[in-house]
Design a protein around this motif. Structure first.
Motif, PDB file in Angstrom:
ATOM      1  N   PHE A  19       0.631  -1.441  -0.050  1.00 34.75           N
ATOM      2  CA  PHE A  19      -0.208  -0.226  -0.012  1.00 34.75           C
ATOM      3  C   PHE A  19       0.879   1.118  -0.233  1.00 34.75           C
ATOM      4  CE2 PHE A  19       1.129   0.346   4.489  1.00 34.75           C
ATOM      5  CZ  PHE A  19       0.684   1.841   4.877  1.00 34.75           C
ATOM      6  N   MET A  20       2.443   1.571   0.269  1.00 35.93           N
ATOM      7  CA  MET A  20       2.718   2.074   0.297  1.00 35.93           C
ATOM      8  C   MET A  20       4.065   2.386  -0.734  1.00 35.93           C
ATOM      9  SD  MET A  20       4.978   1.795   3.794  1.00 35.93           S
ATOM     10  CE  MET A  20       5.771   0.427   3.302  1.00 35.93           C
ATOM     11  N   ASP A  21       3.932   4.650  -1.322  1.00 31.46           N
ATOM     12  CA  ASP A  21       4.756   4.602  -2.278  1.00 31.46           C
ATOM     13  C   ASP A  21       6.614   4.047  -2.448  1.00 31.46           C
ATOM     14  OD1 ASP A  21       5.796   5.431  -4.647  1.00 31.46           O
ATOM     15  OD2 ASP A  21       4.799   7.211  -4.334  1.00 31.46           O
ATOM     16  N   ARG A  22       7.215   3.321  -2.749  1.00 32.67           N
ATOM     17  CA  ARG A  22       8.122   3.207  -2.701  1.00 32.67           C
ATOM     18  C   ARG A  22       9.123   4.000  -4.183  1.00 32.67           C
ATOM     19  NH1 ARG A  22       6.460  -1.850  -0.217  1.00 32.67           N
ATOM     20  NH2 ARG A  22       6.793  -2.292   1.660  1.00 32.67           N
ATOM     21  N   SER A  23       8.721   4.568  -4.441  1.00 27.94           N
ATOM     22  CA  SER A  23       8.985   4.984  -5.827  1.00 27.94           C
ATOM     23  C   SER A  23      10.182   5.706  -5.272  1.00 27.94           C
ATOM     24  CB  SER A  23       8.412   5.177  -6.954  1.00 27.94           C
ATOM     25  OG  SER A  23       6.717   6.417  -6.080  1.00 27.94           O
ATOM     26  N   GLY A  24       9.998   6.238  -4.911  1.00 29.48           N
ATOM     27  CA  GLY A  24      11.068   7.382  -4.387  1.00 29.48           C
ATOM     28  C   GLY A  24      11.101   9.021  -5.267  1.00 29.48           C
ATOM     29  N   ASN A  25      11.515  10.168  -5.445  1.00 31.86           N
ATOM     30  CA  ASN A  25      11.769  11.246  -5.960  1.00 31.86           C
ATOM     31  C   ASN A  25      12.841  12.046  -5.601  1.00 31.86           C
ATOM     32  OD1 ASN A  25      10.858  12.953  -4.564  1.00 31.86           O
ATOM     33  ND2 ASN A  25       8.505  12.224  -4.823  1.00 31.86           N
ATOM     34  N   TYR A  55      12.607  14.853  -4.137  1.00 34.43           N
ATOM     35  CA  TYR A  55      12.567  15.367  -2.971  1.00 34.43           C
ATOM     36  C   TYR A  55      12.516  14.354  -1.571  1.00 34.43           C
ATOM     37  CZ  TYR A  55      11.243  18.797  -6.319  1.00 34.43           C
ATOM     38  OH  TYR A  55      11.267  20.067  -7.675  1.00 34.43           O
ATOM     39  N   ARG A  56      12.189  13.389  -1.446  1.00 36.38           N
ATOM     40  CA  ARG A  56      11.694  11.582  -0.622  1.00 36.38           C
ATOM     41  C   ARG A  56      12.245  10.967  -1.457  1.00 36.38           C
ATOM     42  NH1 ARG A  56       8.323  15.288   3.322  1.00 36.38           N
ATOM     43  NH2 ARG A  56       8.150  16.832   2.772  1.00 36.38           N
ATOM     44  N   SER A  57      13.744  10.182  -1.020  1.00 40.32           N
ATOM     45  CA  SER A  57      13.630   9.060  -1.465  1.00 40.32           C
ATOM     46  C   SER A  57      13.383   8.187  -1.058  1.00 40.32           C
ATOM     47  CB  SER A  57      15.616   8.951  -1.441  1.00 40.32           C
ATOM     48  OG  SER A  57      15.059   8.564   0.699  1.00 40.32           O
ATOM     49  N   SER A  58      13.160   7.103  -1.232  1.00 45.96           N
ATOM     50  CA  SER A  58      12.275   5.320  -1.176  1.00 45.96           C
ATOM     51  C   SER A  58      12.843   5.285  -0.162  1.00 45.96           C
ATOM     52  CB  SER A  58      12.598   4.778  -2.701  1.00 45.96           C
ATOM     53  OG  SER A  58      13.824   4.176  -2.752  1.00 45.96           O
ATOM     54  N   SER A  59      14.234   5.176   0.273  1.00 44.46           N
ATOM     55  CA  SER A  59      14.942   4.907   1.803  1.00 44.46           C
ATOM     56  C   SER A  59      14.124   5.701   3.036  1.00 44.46           C
ATOM     57  CB  SER A  59      16.440   5.017   1.419  1.00 44.46           C
ATOM     58  OG  SER A  59      16.666   6.251   1.088  1.00 44.46           O
ATOM     59  N   GLY A  60      13.450   6.385   2.674  1.00 48.07           N
ATOM     60  CA  GLY A  60      12.782   7.171   3.974  1.00 48.07           C
ATOM     61  C   GLY A  60      13.421   8.355   4.094  1.00 48.07           C
ATOM     62  N   LYS A  61      14.390   8.908   3.003  1.00 45.16           N
ATOM     63  CA  LYS A  61      16.063  10.284   3.671  1.00 45.16           C
ATOM     64  C   LYS A  61      14.964  11.249   2.387  1.00 45.16           C
ATOM     65  CE  LYS A  61      19.381   7.561   5.240  1.00 45.16           C
ATOM     66  NZ  LYS A  61      20.993   7.474   4.913  1.00 45.16           N
ATOM     67  N   PRO A  62      15.862  12.303   3.597  1.00 41.02           N
ATOM     68  CA  PRO A  62      14.737  13.651   2.795  1.00 41.02           C
ATOM     69  C   PRO A  62      16.003  13.515   1.021  1.00 41.02           C
ATOM     70  CG  PRO A  62      15.697  14.680   4.907  1.00 41.02           C
ATOM     71  CD  PRO A  62      15.694  12.533   4.450  1.00 41.02           C
ATOM     72  N   GLY A  63      15.631  13.683  -0.095  1.00 46.11           N
ATOM     73  CA  GLY A  63      16.318  13.553  -1.719  1.00 46.11           C
ATOM     74  C   GLY A  63      17.387  15.164  -2.126  1.00 46.11           C
ATOM     75  N   PRO A  64      17.976  14.564  -3.110  1.00 51.38           N
ATOM     76  CA  PRO A  64      19.454  15.462  -3.585  1.00 51.38           C
ATOM     77  C   PRO A  64      18.299  16.973  -3.461  1.00 51.38           C
ATOM     78  CG  PRO A  64      18.622  14.130  -4.864  1.00 51.38           C
ATOM     79  CD  PRO A  64      17.663  12.868  -4.013  1.00 51.38           C
ATOM     80  N   ASP A  65      16.951  16.875  -3.861  1.00 49.79           N
ATOM     81  CA  ASP A  65      16.102  17.509  -3.847  1.00 49.79           C
ATOM     82  C   ASP A  65      15.719  18.403  -3.115  1.00 49.79           C
ATOM     83  OD1 ASP A  65      17.775  18.209  -6.259  1.00 49.79           O
ATOM     84  OD2 ASP A  65      16.533  17.645  -8.165  1.00 49.79           O
ATOM     85  N   TYR A  66      15.462  17.838  -1.779  1.00 46.99           N
ATOM     86  CA  TYR A  66      14.639  18.192  -1.289  1.00 46.99           C
ATOM     87  C   TYR A  66      15.162  19.821  -0.778  1.00 46.99           C
ATOM     88  CZ  TYR A  66      12.568  18.710   3.595  1.00 46.99           C
ATOM     89  OH  TYR A  66      12.227  19.027   5.081  1.00 46.99           O
ATOM     90  N   PHE A  67      13.528  20.451  -0.160  1.00 43.29           N
ATOM     91  CA  PHE A  67      13.513  21.982  -0.101  1.00 43.29           C
ATOM     92  C   PHE A  67      12.868  21.918   1.610  1.00 43.29           C
ATOM     93  CE2 PHE A  67      10.349  22.610  -2.428  1.00 43.29           C
ATOM     94  CZ  PHE A  67       9.557  22.791  -2.022  1.00 43.29           C
ATOM     95  N   GLN A  68      12.939  23.287   1.525  1.00 42.88           N
ATOM     96  CA  GLN A  68      12.613  23.565   3.153  1.00 42.88           C
ATOM     97  C   GLN A  68      12.961  25.356   3.336  1.00 42.88           C
ATOM     98  OE1 GLN A  68      12.540  20.795   7.126  1.00 42.88           O
ATOM     99  NE2 GLN A  68      12.985  22.794   7.923  1.00 42.88           N
ATOM    100  N   ASN A  69      11.528  25.680   3.577  1.00 38.19           N
ATOM    101  CA  ASN A  69      11.663  27.554   3.226  1.00 38.19           C
ATOM    102  C   ASN A  69      12.367  28.090   4.786  1.00 38.19           C
ATOM    103  OD1 ASN A  69      11.587  27.624   0.878  1.00 38.19           O
ATOM    104  ND2 ASN A  69       9.724  28.432   0.891  1.00 38.19           N
TER     105      ASN A  69
END
Length: 646
Positions: free
Chosen positions: A35-41, A43-57
């Motif tokens: 039921f989970m989306d493990r595809s990642g992107n 911004y948010r990786s499939s390993s459950g970590k912030p991805g390389p383009d994760y951003f936060q203002n």
């Protein structure tokens, strides 16, 4: 689907699985569907970590505020520097005006039941905004639109992506309510008013990769969700008022007399509680730098998602040093009225605060702020970075429980910055979970914890009106909120730690999750994916059933038969949630051993038979002997069944 690898303990038995003669022909694969989306992107990786383009203002605040006890009004000047780290140009920003909740026609007021609830608020006039200016480079705009508890602030020129900055300034003013939805307000005491100031200034909403602008109105049960930044706050009050706030006091010599300052320095280095202002010294001018008029207390806190403060001339004040694993130290301190004084009450508050901060820092992640203050107020319990409001009436185990719970919130959601307004379980539930272990550790279990007896909660799990953990807090039946936001998710994590994964695997994964998302904004899927990856286990079957449904656990030991020197054990899953089977076998000679069957047995059918051999006759078998599982029917957990009559 990934094959589920599960801890299997053979413990000396020759083991063989075989299908039951009464097995169902259909399977239960739907219970194990992904039921989970493990595809990642990016911004948010499939390993459950912030991805390389994760951003936060980022939002940094400089606020000068005046509290007038004569009119119970707050008036301030705010300057916010907003940094747009997103990949998108912004033509406007959204800000929260939480004090607009306290109006006769606010959405929160109009959606409060006639009979009232915890989230009643005094109908006042809300917040008045004047002199608003939004500057981007050389352009300045005053255009803004207020809708209930939100304000849209427009720019004349778009705020550039990936590092563009804007300065937004304004004046604001409001009357402090007496009843502030059990989150802020004022309390009259023998020696004066206590002002508990929270969600008190205009604050920018979160813009993220999931929702864009997060602009849910402030209604009641949903708490708050903000970005991180630095706060520099100057609070002007009458000269004999004590002010405590999130972060560190920057000008103690400007507001304290030499007597008070010497005690303050002593508390910063003492392992025992030091009295700063005693019950006999409440409100006395000799304790303060100015003998009349007003004075200004300056607090700063870095990398925080909010700022709260309390002010009163009625405070007793004490404090002690807390110690962190890195060697850093800070000030644990408490303020409370004379009505709350006493060794069975708030005189132990600083002791509790120090113990809580030190335990969580050692166990999970080091506390990031230079102080931790507990404030007695007419509030059941509410948390802000480095500052709690707890009931002035609390004593003994009640005071420990609320103090520890509110300080635990510094980890969830102050450090791990989840969205409380949507996912209450990611802060309340996670916090209730860590509270369970801190309470067991405090003074070797001085106070009880309800999670020690999970089956005392069985009645709710069998009720027709129960709701799922994933129910939004503002939509939930308030009678269910304590279970779906606090206890059920906490019980789930206890089962995950002590029954499914084991303490070593869980603790590594949970600490890794905290570290990965410290001062960031995780979503539920980030937690699920991170725990799976760090623990090395497909947990889709558990997360889906426990966090996104209302089904229950009911595992059963059906029978044990002996044939030709071999034992045949038949077990069944009579509930809606699959679980591994951890059982204690007691032999006729009195010895015991544990046997574990993996969760995969339920992929095929609801009944399963296992053949095993042992030279020692079996006297009894018991499922989950330490009673960790939230199993709603314990009458079928033992063999023989009449063992309950012993």
């Amino acid at each position: 689907m990934k094959k589920i690898s599960f801890l299997f303990l053979a413990i000396g038995f020759g083991f063989l699985s075989m299908p039951s003669a009464h097995a169902q022909l259909d399977n239960n694969q739907s219970d194990f569907d992904e039921f989970m989306d493990r595809s990642g992107n990016r911004y948010r990786s499939s390993s459950g970590k912030p991805g390389p383009d994760y951003f936060q203002n980022e939002a940094d605040y400089n606020i000068k505020v005046n509290l007038d006890p004569e009119t119970h009004t707050v008036s301030g000047q705010l300057t916010m520097t907003y940094t747009n780290n997103s990949p998108e140009n912004l033509e406007y920003i959204w800000m929260y005006l939480e004090q607009n909740r306290f109006t006769e026609n606010s959405r929160g007021t109009l959606t409060t039941p006639v009979e009232g609830n915890r989230y009643n608020g005094d109908p006042l006039n809300g917040v008045k905004i004047t002199n608003l200016q939004a500057k981007v480079k050389r352009s300045t705009s005053s255009k803004h639109l207020i809708t209930d508890t939100r304000m849209q602030v427009f720019f004349n020129k778009p705020l550039k992506a990936k590092g563009g900055t804007a300065e937004v300034s304004m004046n604001f003013e409001f009357e402090v309510p007496v009843n502030g939805m059990d989150r802020m307000g004022r309390l009259s005491t023998e020696n004066g008013e206590i002002y508990a100031m929270a969600q008190w200034f205009p604050q920018v909403a979160v813009f993220d990769d999931i929702e864009g602008w997060n602009v849910e109105p402030y209604l009641g049960a949903g708490e708050f969700y903000y970005d991180y930044g630095d706060f520099d706050i100057e609070i002007t009050v009458p000269h004999n008022y004590v002010v405590v706030g999130s972060g560190e006091l920057q000008n103690p010599k400007d507001v304290m007399s030499s007597i008070l300052y010497d005690r303050y320095k002593k508390a910063l280095e003492s392992q025992e509680t030091v009295t700063l202002i005693s019950s006999e010294e409440i409100g006395e001018s000799k304790m303060f730098a100015n003998q009349s008029g007003t004075q200004t207390w300056n607090y700063e806190i870095e990398n925080s998602r909010d700022f709260a403060f309390a002010a009163s001339k009625a405070f007793i004040w004490d404090g002690a040093q807390f110690n962190l694993p890195s060697g850093k130290t800070g000030l644990a301190h408490s303020v409370y009225p004379i009505e709350s004084d006493g060794q069975d009450a708030w005189s132990r508050s600083t002791e509790y605060s120090k113990a809580s901060i030190e335990y969580y820092s050692e166990k999970w992640y080091e506390y990031p702020y230079p102080s931790a203050v507990n404030v007695a107020a007419d509030i059941g319990g509410m948390e802000y970075p480095g500052l709690n409001f707890c009931s002035w009436k609390s004593k003994g185990s009640s005071l420990w429980g609320v103090t520890d719970h509110e300080f635990g919130h510094n980890w969830f959601p102050m450090i791990v910055g989840s969205n409380e307004r949507r996912y209450a379980w990611m802060d309340e539930g996670f916090n209730t979970f860590i509270n369970y272990y801190s309470t067991k550790a405090f003074n070797d279990g001085e106070y009880p914890t309800r999670l020690n007896q999970p089956r005392s909660l069985t009645g709710w799990f069998l009720g027709d009106n129960r709701e799922g953990i994933d129910t939004y807090p503002d939509m939930a039946n308030l009678r269910n909120l304590g279970m779906i936001a606090y206890y059920k998710p906490a019980l789930g994590l206890v089962m995950l730690r002590e029954y499914i994964l084991g303490e070593e695997r869980f603790d590594y994964a949970f600490r890794s999750y905290i570290e990965a998302w410290a001062f960031k904004h995780p979503q539920p899927i980030d937690f699920f994916n991170h725990m799976e990856n760090a623990a090395g286990e497909n947990l889709s079957w558990f997360f889906k059933a426990w966090f996104y449904g209302t089904g229950n656990i009911d595992l059963a030991i059906d029978s044990l038969t002996e044939e030709d020197g071999a034992y045949f054990l038949t077990v069944s899953n009579k509930g809606e949630i699959p679980m591994p089977m951890h059982m204690q076998i007691t032999f006729e000679d009195g010895s015991t051993e544990m046997k574990s069957l993996p969760v995969e047995i339920w992929q095929r059918r609801d009944t399963w038979t296992h053949k095993f051999e042992t030279e020692k006759p079996i006297k009894s078998i018991e499922l989950d002997p330490t009673k960790i599982l939230m199993d709603v029917n314990f009458s079928n957990d033992k063999w023989p069944l009449d063992i309950y009559k012993d």
